[in-house]
Write an enzyme that holds these catalytic residues in place. Structure first.
Site, PDB file in Angstrom:
ATOM      1  N   MET A   1      45.526 -49.172  -8.421  1.00 18.14           N
ATOM      2  CA  MET A   1      44.669 -47.974  -8.360  1.00 18.14           C
ATOM      3  C   MET A   1      44.611 -47.408  -6.942  1.00 18.14           C
ATOM      4  O   MET A   1      43.522 -47.244  -6.372  1.00 18.14           O
ATOM      5  CB  MET A   1      43.255 -48.317  -8.865  1.00 18.14           C
ATOM      6  CG  MET A   1      43.269 -48.762 -10.309  1.00 18.14           C
ATOM      7  SD  MET A   1      41.755 -49.596 -10.808  1.00 18.14           S
ATOM      8  CE  MET A   1      42.047 -51.261 -10.235  1.00 18.14           C
TER       9      MET A   1
ATOM     10  N   ASP B   1      43.783 -49.060 -24.349  1.00 22.90           N
ATOM     11  CA  ASP B   1      43.490 -48.145 -23.245  1.00 22.90           C
ATOM     12  C   ASP B   1      44.539 -47.047 -23.164  1.00 22.90           C
ATOM     13  O   ASP B   1      45.661 -47.213 -23.632  1.00 22.90           O
ATOM     14  CB  ASP B   1      43.539 -48.914 -21.912  1.00 22.90           C
ATOM     15  CG  ASP B   1      42.463 -49.973 -21.848  1.00 22.90           C
ATOM     16  OD1 ASP B   1      41.473 -49.838 -22.559  1.00 22.90           O
ATOM     17  OD2 ASP B   1      42.645 -50.937 -21.081  1.00 22.90           O
TER      18      ASP B   1
ATOM     19  N   LYS C   1      39.461 -45.308 -20.677  1.00 18.84           N
ATOM     20  CA  LYS C   1      39.807 -45.971 -19.432  1.00 18.84           C
ATOM     21  C   LYS C   1      41.079 -45.430 -18.815  1.00 18.84           C
ATOM     22  O   LYS C   1      42.064 -46.135 -18.645  1.00 18.84           O
ATOM     23  CB  LYS C   1      39.990 -47.482 -19.638  1.00 18.84           C
ATOM     24  CG  LYS C   1      38.765 -48.220 -20.069  1.00 18.84           C
ATOM     25  CD  LYS C   1      38.007 -48.709 -18.860  1.00 18.84           C
ATOM     26  CE  LYS C   1      37.384 -50.054 -19.077  1.00 18.84           C
ATOM     27  NZ  LYS C   1      38.260 -51.151 -19.090  1.00 18.84           N
TER      28      LYS C   1
HETATM   29  N1  SAH Z   1      45.884 -54.941 -15.987  1.00 24.00           N
HETATM   30  C1  SAH Z   1      46.771 -54.003 -15.361  1.00 24.00           C
HETATM   31  C2  SAH Z   1      46.114 -53.243 -14.254  1.00 24.00           C
HETATM   32  C3  SAH Z   1      45.044 -52.314 -14.741  1.00 24.00           C
HETATM   33  S1  SAH Z   1      44.344 -51.385 -13.441  1.00 24.00           S
HETATM   34  C4  SAH Z   1      48.023 -54.745 -14.870  1.00 24.00           C
HETATM   35  O1  SAH Z   1      48.037 -55.962 -14.862  1.00 24.00           O
HETATM   36  O2  SAH Z   1      48.987 -54.063 -14.529  1.00 24.00           O
HETATM   37  C5  SAH Z   1      45.217 -49.885 -13.576  1.00 24.00           C
HETATM   38  C6  SAH Z   1      46.233 -49.763 -12.451  1.00 24.00           C
HETATM   39  O3  SAH Z   1      47.387 -50.517 -12.730  1.00 24.00           O
HETATM   40  C7  SAH Z   1      46.770 -48.363 -12.263  1.00 24.00           C
HETATM   41  O4  SAH Z   1      45.876 -47.563 -11.521  1.00 24.00           O
HETATM   42  C8  SAH Z   1      48.024 -48.633 -11.494  1.00 24.00           C
HETATM   43  O5  SAH Z   1      47.762 -48.914 -10.157  1.00 24.00           O
HETATM   44  C9  SAH Z   1      48.501 -49.899 -12.143  1.00 24.00           C
HETATM   45  N2  SAH Z   1      49.502 -49.646 -13.200  1.00 24.00           N
HETATM   46  C10 SAH Z   1      49.412 -49.927 -14.507  1.00 24.00           C
HETATM   47  N3  SAH Z   1      50.551 -49.588 -15.144  1.00 24.00           N
HETATM   48  C11 SAH Z   1      51.385 -49.092 -14.211  1.00 24.00           C
HETATM   49  C12 SAH Z   1      52.709 -48.585 -14.228  1.00 24.00           C
HETATM   50  N4  SAH Z   1      53.411 -48.523 -15.366  1.00 24.00           N
HETATM   51  N5  SAH Z   1      53.241 -48.157 -13.075  1.00 24.00           N
HETATM   52  C13 SAH Z   1      52.558 -48.211 -11.916  1.00 24.00           C
HETATM   53  N6  SAH Z   1      51.306 -48.691 -11.848  1.00 24.00           N
HETATM   54  C14 SAH Z   1      50.722 -49.126 -12.971  1.00 24.00           C
END
Ligand code: SAH
Length: 484
Positions: A402, A265, A287
């Site tokens: 998100m 992604d 995505k």
């Molecule tokens: N599977 C992922 C989440 C995917 S949904 C996990 O476990 O982290 C995508 C959301 O994850 C983004 O919109 C944001 O809210 C969060 N996210 C992912 N990476 C991030 C990062 N480095 N810093 C802040 N938020 C993050």
């Protein structure tokens, strides 16, 4: 409505420039010549002999140390000739080292050695060298060479010491066994995947018991385990963590090293792909939070068809695959197609953000519960069925994934539902990445502060009294709006 994207093949950035090309020179039973007896000569003679060379040393007036060298030699051999060198002495030499004080004599030696077809080095005269020596970590047949290309010898020595401490001495037995067993293993397993499976298990065992020399029983057991392995393609859902590559698990690394194809992604940090096997195909399947995405059905179909054609497919997802990652649909697609599917967990964004800002999400004076909530539904709007009582609970820490589009509405509604407006709230942008930034405030004013800060990148919202309780003092809402 966004136009769906198609999965597309991506290419890694390629190699950064190299100051020198590291190559390894086998000298077993070859002839090497060293002429002169300056201070660097004895060590160089030892190195050549340790590499198994037959070393002829020409020195009209050898130092005591140089005389003593031959007594210390375990491999190879050393013959000291107490006279000046002549061009004829270089005949048949594979490697030649000039170790004389006099520059003009060294220039002549280097010319003669090159004429004889030898690889040439001159002690302390980099301008005359075809090749240079680096620092060495020796677990022969495992050999590590380190160079800073003269830029920082002390730095290089420290790196050497670190690697020295990291590599168990017993690795030499394991690598020697690998050399001895190589033929047997290749004769037994013809397919790439099986052989790889064998050598992976072998390596695991070496890392688990590095100080023990492997035995025939190990070979038999490893062959047995490899034969029991199912062949064919498979899918592994791998958590890439929030960004910092050092947060990858060892299992994630292994999966990346094994992958034939990696479907990833946008949110996966680019550095993570550097850990993949170089031959692996990498495909971006989209995505972003709000931008155009590939259709989930297309991703599922691609994943399944690659695995069916026998590929090891890694589906690389940001954070943890099982947290807001639509992993359920991908696992189901594999199940229906009869493709083996495994999951390697990762550090989820909430954990990455919490660690980077040093807050305990479950401070025992402030929180009884921790909840992960999504800030948008399938259409990108605030989900209508959020449990507002749970969001207003004074003893909960809420993490919202998100959150960007709906943050203001979400916090306003939570306050209306009974959440204290003074409740500490913060958003971490780009958690664990070099450009991480945190905007702190309260449930009442965080939305304004975020707008004012104008930051970009993935963001995660946290709300709860626990966020104000940690030793790392959070600025009060009326102070700094944004801090890095
Ligand atoms: N599977 C992922 C989440 C995917 S949904 C996990 O476990 O982290 C995508 C959301 O994850 C983004 O919109 C944001 O809210 C969060 N996210 C992912 N990476 C991030 C990062 N480095 N810093 C802040 N938020 C993050």
């Amino acid at each position: 409505m966004n136009t769906p994207r198609q999965p597309r093949e991506t290419r890694s950035a390629g190699l950064e420039p190299l100051a020198v090309l590291p190559v390894f020179v086998p000298l077993q039973d070859k002839r090497a010549v060293l002429a002169g007896s300056n201070g660097g000569a004895p060590w160089k003679v030892k190195l050549l002999a340790a590499a198994g060379a037959r070393v002829d040393v020409y020195a009209a007036a050898p130092s005591e140390e140089l005389r003593g060298v031959s007594d210390e030699i375990a491999a190879g051999s050393v013959t000291l000739h107490e006279r000046a060198w002549t061009p004829d002495d270089l005949t048949g030499a594979a490697f030649a080292i000039g170790a004389m004080e006099d520059e003009a004599e060294c220039v002549a030696f280097v010319a003669a050695a090159r004429a004889a077809g030898a690889i040439v080095n001159a002690v302390d005269r980099p301008h005359l060298c075809d090749v240079k020596f680096g620092a060495i970590v020796n677990r022969s047949p495992l050999v590590v060479g380190i160079s800073t290309e003269g830029a920082a010898p002390v730095f290089g020595q420290t790196v050497r010491a670190r690697i020295e401490a990291m590599l168990p001495r017993g690795f030499k037995h394991w690598v020697a066994a690998a050399r001895d067993w190589r033929e047997t293993v290749s004769a037994r397993f013809h397919g790439f995947a099986e052989r790889r499976g064998f050598w992976e298990r072998f390596t695991d065992r070496a890392f688990a018991e590095p100080e023990r020399a492997p035995t025939q029983a190990d070979l038999d057991a490893l062959i047995g385990q490899t034969e029991a392995l199912p062949l064919g393609g498979a899918v592994t859902l791998v958590g890439a963590g929030p960004g910092d590559a050092e947060l990858l698990t060892l299992k994630a690394l292994r999966a990346l090293r094994n992958a034939d194809v990696i479907l990833y992604d946008d949110l996966v940090a680019p550095e993570i792909l550097d850990y993949a096997r170089r031959e692996a195909r990498t495909m971006l399947v989209g995505k972003t939070g709000h931008g155009p995405s590939c259709r989930q059905d297309d991703i599922n179909a691609l994943m399944v068809s690659l695995a069916k054609s026998g590929k090891q497919v890694v589906r690389l997802k940001s954070g943890d695959p099982l947290v807001f990652g639509r992993a359920g649909e991908e696992i189901e697609a594999c199940r229906q197609a009869g493709i083996p599917c495994a999951v390697v967990p990762g550090v989820t964004a909430a954990q990455g953000a919490a660690a980077s800002i040093g807050v305990s999400l479950t401070h025992r004076d402030a929180a009884r519960r921790l909840q992960y909530v999504t800030g948008h539904d399938r259409r990108g709007a605030l989900p209508e069925d959020l449990n507002w009582g749970a969001l207003a609970d004074p003893s909960v820490t809420t993490v919202v994934y998100m959150p960007k589009r709906t943050l203001r509405t979400l916090l306003e509604r939570a306050v209306r539902e009974g959440l204290a407006p003074t409740t500490p709230a913060l958003v971490t942008f780009n958690a664990t990445r070099p450009n991480q930034a945190v905007v702190r405030g309260s449930a009442a004013d965080l939305a304004d502060r975020i707008e004012a800060a104008g930051l970009e990148g993935p963001a995660i919202l946290m709300v709860g009294e626990a966020l104000g309780r940690d030793k790392v003092a959070l600025p009060l809402p009326e102070t700094a709006a944004a801090s890095r």
